[in-house]
Write a protein that holds these residues in place. Structure first.
Motif, short mmCIF file in Angstrom:
data_model
loop_
_atom_site.label_atom_id
_atom_site.label_comp_id
_atom_site.label_asym_id
_atom_site.label_seq_id
_atom_site.Cartn_x
_atom_site.Cartn_y
_atom_site.Cartn_z
N LEU A 31 0.83 -1.20 0.00
CA LEU A 31 0.00 0.00 0.00
C LEU A 31 0.86 1.26 0.00
O LEU A 31 0.57 2.22 -0.72
N ILE A 32 1.94 1.24 0.75
CA ILE A 32 2.86 2.37 0.76
C ILE A 32 3.50 2.54 -0.61
O ILE A 32 3.65 3.67 -1.10
N ALA A 33 3.83 1.44 -1.27
CA ALA A 33 4.41 1.52 -2.63
C ALA A 33 3.40 2.09 -3.62
O ALA A 33 3.77 2.90 -4.49
N LEU A 34 2.14 1.72 -3.49
CA LEU A 34 1.11 2.25 -4.40
C LEU A 34 0.92 3.75 -4.21
O LEU A 34 0.91 4.51 -5.18
N VAL A 35 0.80 4.19 -2.97
CA VAL A 35 0.59 5.62 -2.71
C VAL A 35 1.84 6.42 -3.10
O VAL A 35 1.73 7.51 -3.65
N SER A 36 3.02 5.86 -2.86
CA SER A 36 4.25 6.54 -3.27
C SER A 36 4.35 6.62 -4.79
O SER A 36 4.85 7.61 -5.33
N ALA A 37 3.89 5.59 -5.48
CA ALA A 37 3.89 5.62 -6.95
C ALA A 37 2.99 6.73 -7.46
O ALA A 37 3.35 7.45 -8.41
N PHE A 38 1.82 6.90 -6.84
CA PHE A 38 0.94 8.00 -7.23
C PHE A 38 1.62 9.35 -6.97
O PHE A 38 1.51 10.27 -7.78
N LEU A 39 2.31 9.46 -5.84
CA LEU A 39 3.01 10.71 -5.53
C LEU A 39 4.08 11.00 -6.57
O LEU A 39 4.19 12.14 -7.05
#
Length: 78
Positions: A31-39
């Motif tokens: 989940l952290i990787a997904l949100v960081s990818a969006f960022l």
């Protein structure tokens, strides 16, 4: 519009990371990787709009690698 979304996603990323590292909540790394990818996508788009092509391209490549980590957690490719 992108700036508002960038601030919202950056805040969500910071909250997830702090809750995982400091407060030891069980937050998934995927989940952290997904949100960081969006960022990183929003950062890359902003750099490309400001004609910083090399930096924007590098950030978009990093975001695609982070998205690959998230997708690979559901469908093991390697």
């Amino acid at each position: 519009m992108f700036r508002v979304l960038e601030v919202i996603v950056a805040s969500a990323t910071l909250i997830l990371l702090l809750s995982h590292w400091i407060f030891s909540f069980n937050v998934s790394i995927d989940l952290i990787a997904l949100v960081s990818a969006f960022l990183y996508v929003f950062l890359g788009m902003r750099y490309l709009k400001e004609d910083r092509v090399i930096r924007g391209t590098i950030i978009l490549v990093v975001s695609s690698m982070m998205a690959f980590i998230f997708i690979e957690s559901f469908i093991p490719i390697t």
